[in-house]
Design an enzyme around this catalytic site. Structure first.
Site, mmCIF file in Angstrom:
data_model
loop_
_atom_site.group_PDB
_atom_site.id
_atom_site.type_symbol
_atom_site.label_atom_id
_atom_site.label_comp_id
_atom_site.label_asym_id
_atom_site.label_seq_id
_atom_site.Cartn_x
_atom_site.Cartn_y
_atom_site.Cartn_z
ATOM 1 N N HIS A 102 0.859 -1.197 0.000
ATOM 2 C CA HIS A 102 0.000 0.000 0.000
ATOM 3 C C HIS A 102 0.890 1.240 0.000
ATOM 4 O O HIS A 102 1.950 1.258 0.629
ATOM 5 C CB HIS A 102 -0.900 -0.024 1.239
ATOM 6 C CG HIS A 102 -1.979 1.004 1.179
ATOM 7 N ND1 HIS A 102 -1.738 2.331 1.410
ATOM 8 C CD2 HIS A 102 -3.298 0.887 0.883
ATOM 9 C CE1 HIS A 102 -2.874 2.999 1.262
ATOM 10 N NE2 HIS A 102 -3.834 2.147 0.943
ATOM 11 N N GLU A 151 -4.170 2.179 -7.088
ATOM 12 C CA GLU A 151 -4.627 3.294 -6.251
ATOM 13 C C GLU A 151 -3.731 4.504 -6.498
ATOM 14 O O GLU A 151 -2.657 4.619 -5.896
ATOM 15 C CB GLU A 151 -4.518 2.927 -4.770
ATOM 16 C CG GLU A 151 -5.434 1.819 -4.346
ATOM 17 C CD GLU A 151 -5.674 1.853 -2.838
ATOM 18 O OE1 GLU A 151 -6.835 1.891 -2.449
ATOM 19 O OE2 GLU A 151 -4.701 1.860 -2.071
HETATM 20 P P1 PGA Z 1 -9.714 5.630 0.728
HETATM 21 O O1 PGA Z 1 -8.526 4.604 0.968
HETATM 22 O O2 PGA Z 1 -10.871 4.850 0.207
HETATM 23 O O3 PGA Z 1 -9.975 6.221 2.099
HETATM 24 O O4 PGA Z 1 -9.236 6.629 -0.231
HETATM 25 C C1 PGA Z 1 -8.265 3.603 0.045
HETATM 26 C C2 PGA Z 1 -6.949 2.936 0.395
HETATM 27 O O5 PGA Z 1 -6.023 3.655 0.788
HETATM 28 O O6 PGA Z 1 -6.821 1.713 0.319
#
Ligand code: PGA
Length: 227
Positions: A102, A151
């Protein structure tokens, strides 16, 4: 099958986590269509809570098909004299999935590709499906990760629930360029919530969602999945 992965990050006490579970299960029990979607493999929920909550939460969901648990991270070490580490070896039998790489771990804990590849290797060795996160096309990704979670950094919310959502066409373009093996799941994440999920839901190229902020509220998360 669409995957809904709840990443609770470093949030909730045990009392709050138990309350979340109670409310989520209440909603489920009131909604036979939602139960059908789980039982018919239309949706799968993977909850990644803080690790100490996994055993009690798992117990509460033990009779429900397609609700599984994952870790938010795993050690780069296998086992032994690594005080404080939680290893894939230790977690074996408790979880089925592990998030790896992540962007918050890459940034706050200086996790490099070498470290992350090691984590992926160990998680796979102990039988987990890995959910490997990346934020742009230039990052190196392990070929054997089961899920690749895209992401973009600017899409991830920083606690206020608001990031800059990536346009669907950009996500689809990136996915097509990656030319992934058919059994690799492609997940999108970053400020996805019950209000904006519809624009992503109908694209079969997107296998599911990694949800941070909006997964902390059982009713919002439920709405995202079932409505
Ligand atoms: P968020 O986080 O939905 O709060 O943007 C997603 C993540 O970091 O996995």
């Amino acid at each position: 099958m669409k995957y809904f992965i709840a990443n609770w990050k470093a949030n909730k006490t045990y009392v709050e986590a138990a309350d979340w579970t109670g409310q989520f299960l209440n909603q489920l029990n009131l909604n036979p269509q939602a139960i059908n979607k789980l039982n018919n493999d239309q949706v799968k929920i993977i909850i990644c809570p803080p690790l100490p909550f996994i055993i009690p939460l798992k117990e509460k969901f033990k009779n429900q098909k397609n609700v599984s648990f994952g870790s938010q991270d795993v050690s780069e070490f296998e086992k032994g004299t690594f005080t404080g580490e939680i290893t894939a070896y230790t977690l074996s039998g408790l979880i089925e999935y592990s998030l790896i790489g992540h962007s918050e771990r890459r940034k706050n804990f200086m996790e490099t590709d070498i470290v992350l590849f090691n984590k992926n290797r160990l998680a796979k060795k102990y039988g987990y499906k890995t959910m490997y996160c990346f934020s742009n096309q230039n990052q190196i990704l392990p070929k054997d990760a089961d899920f690749l979670c895209f992401e973009p950094i600017e899409a991830i919310s920083t606690g206020d629930g608001k990031g800059k959502n990536e346009k669907v066409e950009n996500i689809l373009k990136l996915k097509i360029n990656m030319n992934l093996p058919t059994d690799t799941k492609f997940i999108y994440g970053g400020s996805v919530n019950e209000e904006n999920i519809n624009q992503y839901l109908n694209h079969q190229e997107i296998d599911g969602f990694l949800v941070g902020g909006a997964s902390l509220d059982p009713l919002r998360f439920f709405k995202m999945i079932f409505f």
